[in-house]
Design a protein around this motif. Sequence first.
Motif, PDB file in Angstrom:
ATOM      1  N   VAL A  98       0.839  -1.204   0.000  1.00 33.62           N
ATOM      2  CA  VAL A  98       0.000   0.000   0.000  1.00 33.62           C
ATOM      3  C   VAL A  98       0.872   1.251   0.000  1.00 33.62           C
ATOM      4  O   VAL A  98       0.612   2.210  -0.738  1.00 33.62           O
ATOM      5  N   MET A  99       1.933   1.257   0.819  1.00 33.02           N
ATOM      6  CA  MET A  99       2.837   2.401   0.862  1.00 33.02           C
ATOM      7  C   MET A  99       3.545   2.595  -0.477  1.00 33.02           C
ATOM      8  O   MET A  99       3.842   3.731  -0.876  1.00 33.02           O
ATOM      9  N   ASP A 100       3.828   1.509  -1.171  1.00 30.88           N
ATOM     10  CA  ASP A 100       4.455   1.592  -2.488  1.00 30.88           C
ATOM     11  C   ASP A 100       3.558   2.368  -3.458  1.00 30.88           C
ATOM     12  O   ASP A 100       4.024   3.253  -4.182  1.00 30.88           O
ATOM     13  N   ALA A 101       2.266   2.054  -3.456  1.00 32.24           N
ATOM     14  CA  ALA A 101       1.333   2.760  -4.336  1.00 32.24           C
ATOM     15  C   ALA A 101       1.176   4.222  -3.915  1.00 32.24           C
ATOM     16  O   ALA A 101       1.087   5.117  -4.757  1.00 32.24           O
ATOM     17  N   LEU A 102       1.147   4.482  -2.593  1.00 33.10           N
ATOM     18  CA  LEU A 102       1.039   5.855  -2.111  1.00 33.10           C
ATOM     19  C   LEU A 102       2.267   6.674  -2.497  1.00 33.10           C
ATOM     20  O   LEU A 102       2.158   7.861  -2.828  1.00 33.10           O
ATOM     21  N   LEU A 123       2.741   8.178   6.074  1.00 30.02           N
ATOM     22  CA  LEU A 123       3.427   8.300   7.353  1.00 30.02           C
ATOM     23  C   LEU A 123       2.699   7.525   8.453  1.00 30.02           C
ATOM     24  O   LEU A 123       3.336   6.954   9.345  1.00 30.02           O
ATOM     25  N   ALA A 124       1.365   7.482   8.405  1.00 32.47           N
ATOM     26  CA  ALA A 124       0.611   6.708   9.394  1.00 32.47           C
ATOM     27  C   ALA A 124       0.951   5.229   9.295  1.00 32.47           C
ATOM     28  O   ALA A 124       1.142   4.545  10.320  1.00 32.47           O
ATOM     29  N   LEU A 125       1.060   4.716   8.073  1.00 34.63           N
ATOM     30  CA  LEU A 125       1.438   3.312   7.884  1.00 34.63           C
ATOM     31  C   LEU A 125       2.892   3.079   8.278  1.00 34.63           C
ATOM     32  O   LEU A 125       3.238   2.009   8.786  1.00 34.63           O
ATOM     33  N   ALA A 126       3.743   4.083   8.056  1.00 37.27           N
ATOM     34  CA  ALA A 126       5.142   3.955   8.474  1.00 37.27           C
ATOM     35  C   ALA A 126       5.247   3.867   9.995  1.00 37.27           C
ATOM     36  O   ALA A 126       6.043   3.087  10.529  1.00 37.27           O
ATOM     37  N   PHE A 127       4.447   4.653  10.708  1.00 40.29           N
ATOM     38  CA  PHE A 127       4.420   4.563  12.172  1.00 40.29           C
ATOM     39  C   PHE A 127       3.994   3.158  12.608  1.00 40.29           C
ATOM     40  O   PHE A 127       4.559   2.587  13.551  1.00 40.29           O
ATOM     41  N   ALA A 128       2.985   2.606  11.946  1.00 41.51           N
ATOM     42  CA  ALA A 128       2.536   1.252  12.284  1.00 41.51           C
ATOM     43  C   ALA A 128       3.617   0.224  11.974  1.00 41.51           C
ATOM     44  O   ALA A 128       3.790  -0.756  12.705  1.00 41.51           O
ATOM     45  N   LEU A 129       4.374   0.462  10.918  1.00 40.03           N
ATOM     46  CA  LEU A 129       5.418  -0.468  10.493  1.00 40.03           C
ATOM     47  C   LEU A 129       6.615  -0.441  11.434  1.00 40.03           C
ATOM     48  O   LEU A 129       7.247  -1.467  11.702  1.00 40.03           O
ATOM     49  N   GLU A 130       6.926   0.761  11.954  1.00 39.90           N
ATOM     50  CA  GLU A 130       8.130   0.952  12.780  1.00 39.90           C
ATOM     51  C   GLU A 130       7.833   1.028  14.275  1.00 39.90           C
ATOM     52  O   GLU A 130       8.624   1.572  15.038  1.00 39.90           O
ATOM     53  N   LYS A 131       6.699   0.519  14.682  1.00 39.14           N
ATOM     54  CA  LYS A 131       6.333   0.494  16.105  1.00 39.14           C
ATOM     55  C   LYS A 131       6.339   1.886  16.718  1.00 39.14           C
ATOM     56  O   LYS A 131       6.835   2.105  17.830  1.00 39.14           O
ATOM     57  N   CYS A 132       5.828   2.846  15.981  1.00 40.25           N
ATOM     58  CA  CYS A 132       5.569   4.211  16.456  1.00 40.25           C
ATOM     59  C   CYS A 132       6.803   5.110  16.524  1.00 40.25           C
ATOM     60  O   CYS A 132       6.697   6.252  16.984  1.00 40.25           O
ATOM     61  N   VAL A 133       7.970   4.668  16.105  1.00 37.82           N
ATOM     62  CA  VAL A 133       9.178   5.503  16.143  1.00 37.82           C
ATOM     63  C   VAL A 133       9.822   5.492  14.758  1.00 37.82           C
ATOM     64  O   VAL A 133      10.224   4.435  14.262  1.00 37.82           O
ATOM     65  N   ILE A 147      13.206   7.461   6.629  1.00 37.32           N
ATOM     66  CA  ILE A 147      11.923   7.653   5.948  1.00 37.32           C
ATOM     67  C   ILE A 147      12.048   8.701   4.852  1.00 37.32           C
ATOM     68  O   ILE A 147      11.497   8.557   3.754  1.00 37.32           O
ATOM     69  N   HIS A 148      12.793   9.765   5.118  1.00 39.01           N
ATOM     70  CA  HIS A 148      12.929  10.854   4.144  1.00 39.01           C
ATOM     71  C   HIS A 148      13.667  10.400   2.895  1.00 39.01           C
ATOM     72  O   HIS A 148      13.410  10.903   1.788  1.00 39.01           O
ATOM     73  N   VAL A 187       8.281  16.250   8.399  1.00 41.84           N
ATOM     74  CA  VAL A 187       8.117  16.469   9.842  1.00 41.84           C
ATOM     75  C   VAL A 187       6.775  17.122  10.126  1.00 41.84           C
ATOM     76  O   VAL A 187       6.065  16.759  11.074  1.00 41.84           O
ATOM     77  N   LYS A 188       6.400  18.098   9.299  1.00 48.67           N
ATOM     78  CA  LYS A 188       5.149  18.832   9.511  1.00 48.67           C
ATOM     79  C   LYS A 188       3.936  17.916   9.454  1.00 48.67           C
ATOM     80  O   LYS A 188       3.044  17.966  10.315  1.00 48.67           O
ATOM     81  N   PHE A 189       3.888  17.030   8.457  1.00 43.57           N
ATOM     82  CA  PHE A 189       2.737  16.141   8.317  1.00 43.57           C
ATOM     83  C   PHE A 189       2.773  15.007   9.349  1.00 43.57           C
ATOM     84  O   PHE A 189       1.734  14.503   9.747  1.00 43.57           O
ATOM     85  N   ALA A 190       3.972  14.606   9.774  1.00 42.27           N
ATOM     86  CA  ALA A 190       4.060  13.602  10.833  1.00 42.27           C
ATOM     87  C   ALA A 190       3.507  14.160  12.146  1.00 42.27           C
ATOM     88  O   ALA A 190       2.811  13.467  12.899  1.00 42.27           O
ATOM     89  N   VAL A 191       3.817  15.425  12.434  1.00 47.40           N
ATOM     90  CA  VAL A 191       3.274  16.080  13.631  1.00 47.40           C
ATOM     91  C   VAL A 191       1.762  16.254  13.491  1.00 47.40           C
ATOM     92  O   VAL A 191       1.012  16.119  14.460  1.00 47.40           O
ATOM     93  N   PHE A 192       1.305  16.519  12.275  1.00 47.10           N
ATOM     94  CA  PHE A 192      -0.118  16.700  12.002  1.00 47.10           C
ATOM     95  C   PHE A 192      -0.939  15.468  12.377  1.00 47.10           C
ATOM     96  O   PHE A 192      -2.073  15.576  12.847  1.00 47.10           O
ATOM     97  N   ILE A 193      -0.379  14.267  12.199  1.00 49.29           N
ATOM     98  CA  ILE A 193      -1.133  13.042  12.507  1.00 49.29           C
ATOM     99  C   ILE A 193      -0.807  12.496  13.899  1.00 49.29           C
ATOM    100  O   ILE A 193      -1.225  11.393  14.232  1.00 49.29           O
ATOM    101  N   GLY A 194      -0.058  13.260  14.709  1.00 49.22           N
ATOM    102  CA  GLY A 194       0.164  12.856  16.096  1.00 49.22           C
ATOM    103  C   GLY A 194       1.594  12.582  16.474  1.00 49.22           C
ATOM    104  O   GLY A 194       1.861  12.141  17.596  1.00 49.22           O
ATOM    105  N   GLY A 195       2.551  12.821  15.579  1.00 44.47           N
ATOM    106  CA  GLY A 195       3.954  12.565  15.894  1.00 44.47           C
ATOM    107  C   GLY A 195       4.591  13.707  16.678  1.00 44.47           C
ATOM    108  O   GLY A 195       4.135  14.846  16.622  1.00 44.47           O
ATOM    109  N   THR A 196       5.651  13.387  17.413  1.00 44.44           N
ATOM    110  CA  THR A 196       6.440  14.377  18.149  1.00 44.44           C
ATOM    111  C   THR A 196       7.879  14.306  17.651  1.00 44.44           C
ATOM    112  O   THR A 196       8.481  13.233  17.628  1.00 44.44           O
TER     113      THR A 196
END
Length: 406
Positions: free
Chosen positions: A274-278, A332-342, A348-349, A360-369
């Motif tokens: 799915v990430m490949d297509a995205l 990025l949401a799927l990447a968080f799920a793939l990497e156990k939230c870190v 990734i970049h 970084v901006k969009f990762a923070v947008f979906i709940g990242g720090t």
Amino acid sequence: MSSCVISEVAGLKPERDNPVLLGFQNAEMGYKDDTKMQCFRAEDTNRATEDSYESEPHKSSRMALVVSEQQVYRGYLGEDVDADRLNTYVAVRNKTTGKMRLIQVETCTMLHSCYDEADERKFQNASDEVDLTMQRKFAGKAGLRALDRMARSGSNLDVLNETIHDSVQTFDDERFEEDNQFAKGKLERELMLASIKPPRNPKAQTPAELYQIEDMVSEVVLRQLKTVALDLMQKDPETLSMANIYLTNKVKAALQSKEPDSEENIEVIITCLVMDALCHLIELRSRSLTLAKLSTFSKELDAELKRTFAQANHHKQLKTKHTEHKALSHYLALAFALEKCVLLVDQIHAGLNIPKNDLVKFAVFIGGTYNSTKNTLTLRMTDDSEGKNSLGRSFVGKRRFGRGKK
């Protein structure tokens, strides 16, 4: 096209469930995911009673219901005005035999459930006409345009009557147009930001449960991707090529593990597909999605992503900035799920052709720090409005205060 022979005409019969063509008077597909909508046939038990039928024989008890996440629309079959003068059919053609079946379609006008609570507020007497006249007198330019649009489209005014009346009392003539435009712009930005963000699991107790692939991809496509994942296990991992080196290494590691067909490894491969297509969607240069190939592994996934991520409210499948931002947020949401939230930002970049600040901006947008010292992003159970406000500044201009010139 070759000639066809109509072999059968299927009319309306009580024992047959013919297709139903639904028409919505005051609704349109917007930011919601249409795969989550459900349609049902139902019966109004109050209308179905013998006493009710004798007093109102023209009313039908057969209903059609459309349910989305928070909205309910209902309509009664057989009550359309044009149903007695016009029959609608759908044609089903067998390409092998060349024969065609015509199946009659029932039509039904759907109304929002809020109309059920507004039956007592219709304009039926002189006092209601006075209220409408007062609204036209004090509504201002924006209010008059809204009333004219509703009059031209033939929409019912009973549901919006109270809202317009309250608006007239809240805003004075000098501030009505400015504040109304500001509120409209704010609502549009809120809807746009909500449509970009990937769906969250409302039952999540930990950050690892926040984003799940089952909420982003339909069950039909997930089953097909599982078949693709099992087929990949029969091939040489070294010949595998994904959209970027990050995804390639992830899939290779799963295929070369001791138990490549374990549930955990299959889920990793499906997520990477799915990430490949995205990733292909994010880096696509063409605005048209019709001929673009987002997934080389699954036609079903390709079609679903085009339908889900294309610009909303447009008759063609187009890629816009909204599409790119939505795809990046889901990636990025799927990447968080793939990497156990870190997430390691550099890792990734490296797989995305976008500025690091946007990642970084969009990762923070979906709940990242973001941790600048470690250069990592950590998903947390933060307030949903916190990330939205941080990204919202990129889309929201400054509001100008003060009175305009008279």
